[in-house]
Scaffold this active site. Structure first.
Site, PDB file in Angstrom:
ATOM      1  N   HIS A 284       0.844  -1.183   0.000  1.00  0.00           N
ATOM      2  CA  HIS A 284       0.000   0.000   0.000  1.00  0.00           C
ATOM      3  C   HIS A 284       0.890   1.248   0.000  1.00  0.00           C
ATOM      4  O   HIS A 284       2.083   1.181   0.327  1.00  0.00           O
ATOM      5  CB  HIS A 284      -0.908   0.010   1.228  1.00  0.00           C
ATOM      6  CG  HIS A 284      -1.998  -1.007   1.169  1.00  0.00           C
ATOM      7  ND1 HIS A 284      -3.103  -0.991   2.010  1.00  0.00           N
ATOM      8  CD2 HIS A 284      -2.169  -2.094   0.366  1.00  0.00           C
ATOM      9  CE1 HIS A 284      -3.894  -1.999   1.725  1.00  0.00           C
ATOM     10  NE2 HIS A 284      -3.350  -2.694   0.745  1.00  0.00           N
TER      11      HIS A 284
ATOM     12  N   GLU B 296       1.048   3.738   2.009  1.00  0.00           N
ATOM     13  CA  GLU B 296       1.627   4.045   3.318  1.00  0.00           C
ATOM     14  C   GLU B 296       2.836   3.159   3.616  1.00  0.00           C
ATOM     15  O   GLU B 296       3.874   3.627   4.080  1.00  0.00           O
ATOM     16  CB  GLU B 296       0.576   3.850   4.424  1.00  0.00           C
ATOM     17  CG  GLU B 296      -0.665   4.713   4.262  1.00  0.00           C
ATOM     18  CD  GLU B 296      -1.790   3.964   3.549  1.00  0.00           C
ATOM     19  OE1 GLU B 296      -1.526   3.380   2.486  1.00  0.00           O
ATOM     20  OE2 GLU B 296      -2.917   3.966   4.064  1.00  0.00           O
TER      21      GLU B 296
ATOM     22  N   CYS C  96      -5.969   1.676   6.117  1.00  0.00           N
ATOM     23  CA  CYS C  96      -6.612   0.432   6.538  1.00  0.00           C
ATOM     24  C   CYS C  96      -5.992  -0.022   7.858  1.00  0.00           C
ATOM     25  O   CYS C  96      -5.085   0.623   8.403  1.00  0.00           O
ATOM     26  CB  CYS C  96      -6.439  -0.646   5.471  1.00  0.00           C
ATOM     27  SG  CYS C  96      -4.725  -1.181   5.264  1.00  0.00           S
TER      28      CYS C  96
ATOM     29  N   CYS D 146      -2.109  -0.641   7.574  1.00  0.00           N
ATOM     30  CA  CYS D 146      -1.296   0.572   7.499  1.00  0.00           C
ATOM     31  C   CYS D 146      -1.380   1.390   8.786  1.00  0.00           C
ATOM     32  O   CYS D 146      -0.388   1.994   9.206  1.00  0.00           O
ATOM     33  CB  CYS D 146      -1.736   1.400   6.298  1.00  0.00           C
ATOM     34  SG  CYS D 146      -1.435   0.570   4.716  1.00  0.00           S
TER      35      CYS D 146
END
Length: 345
Positions: free
Chosen positions: A58, A60, A88, A91
């Site tokens: 992701h 992040e 999420c 993260c």
């Protein structure tokens, strides 16, 4: 009322938006992130799970990894993470482990957001580190990037969609050549709501003027046959309709097993019976179909269906995919066999 955000937060979120746009150009879901310390960008990243074959890639996580390498430390205290979409759970957990001072996000994520939408990992005082969270910075711009991406992807999917061949769903009549099938009595409809455009077939012997308005007896096949099982009844003087459920006989045959749910077949049957005018006198069916026949508002009679010759039994199913309906209902009805059948005469 809109929240007022600092010029600093807005400026760094604009940099994260550039990362999101880079993700979109790469065919990834457009989410971007930057890591900032003391007013300086330490690292940046964007979504890349498709290209990297990594479900953890992701925006992040990619930015956090790059920042840790740049600083030579897995602790990122006194750093702020800017990300265009609410993090999420994965993260959010990573930012807490990295000891971020702040997390600033743009658009909310109502399905997976873990900074207040679905849950809030940052609100647990029991955790040994507290990270300050600010949401909604350039939220509309961040959401628009995502909306534009998915709209373009849906449009491309429509352009690339290959029209479904008719023979993928239905059996053409020429496959019944030489077989004793009363095709002259065939009728079809795709108008029932539960069918969602699929075509339903039945035989109807009410062809004469005297019988056209007669209330019919409706016959339903079993698992090992289809409406042609009732050829004798169709040849009688009694008004008769013999129905094929979806996946059987001359009705359309969805090839996904999961499509053939008992509730769906029961709903199709109820809608079909409600569409018959005059209303049917009774429904005749083999007892194995009992789980589909609860709560019908008409007399129900159990019948024994004759075995069909192999050629006639198999004619509607030119390939294995066409057998999804019989295969699915056989399993589902066996599982439902412990339920007592409707108590009808």
């Amino acid at each position: 009322m809109k929240h007022l955000h600092s010029p600093e937060d807005i400026g760094f979120m604009q940099l994260a938006l550039r990362q999101a746009q880079a993700a979109a150009h790469a065919g990834e879901v457009p989410v971007g992130a930057v890591v900032v310390r003391a007013g300086q960008v330490i690292a940046s990243g964007h979504n890349a799970p498709l290209a990297s074959h990594d479900p953890t890639a992701h925006a992040e996580v990619n930015a956090i990894r790059a920042a840790a390498l740049a600083l030579g430390n897995y602790r990122l205290d006194n750093c702020t993470l800017y990300v265009t979409l609410e993090p999420c759970a994965m993260c959010s957990g990573a930012t807490l482990h990295a000891r971020f001072k702040r997390v600033v996000f743009g658009a909310t994520e109502p399905k997976t957001g873990a900074a207040g939408s679905v849950l809030n990992l940052f609100a647990h005082e029991q955790l040994n580190h507290q990270t300050q969270v600010t949401g909604g910075v350039l939220a509309e711009d961040c959401a628009q990037v995502l909306q534009d991406f998915f709209e373009q992807r849906r449009a491309q999917q429509q352009l690339n969609k290959v029209p479904l061949r008719e023979d993928a769903l239905r059996t053409f009549e020429d496959l019944f050549a030489g077989l004793d099938v009363p095709l002259a009595l065939s009728h079809f409809t795709a108008d029932l709501p539960a069918l969602e455009g699929l075509r339903l077939h039945w035989f109807d012997n009410r062809t004469s003027n005297t019988q056209a308005q007669a209330a019919p007896h409706v016959y339903l096949h079993g698992l090992d046959g289809w409406s042609v099982q009732y050829a004798c009844q169709l040849q009688s003087n009694e008004p008769v309709m013999a129905l094929d459920l979806p996946g059987f006989g001359l009705s359309d045959k969805p090839k996904k097993i999961a499509t053939h749910r008992l509730a769906w077949h029961a709903q199709v049957l109820r809608e079909f019976l409600a569409s018959v005018h005059p209303a049917p006198v009774a429904l005749h069916a083999p007892r194995v179909m009992a789980p589909l026949l609860a709560n019908l508002q008409l007399p129900l009679h159990w019948v024994e269906t004759p075995a069909l010759p192999t050629a006639l039994r198999d004619a509607p199913y030119p390939d294995r995919g066409h057998l999804a309906g019989p295969r699915a209902l056989s399993t589902l009805l066996m599982a439902a066999a412990s339920t007592p059948p409707p108590k009808r005469s």
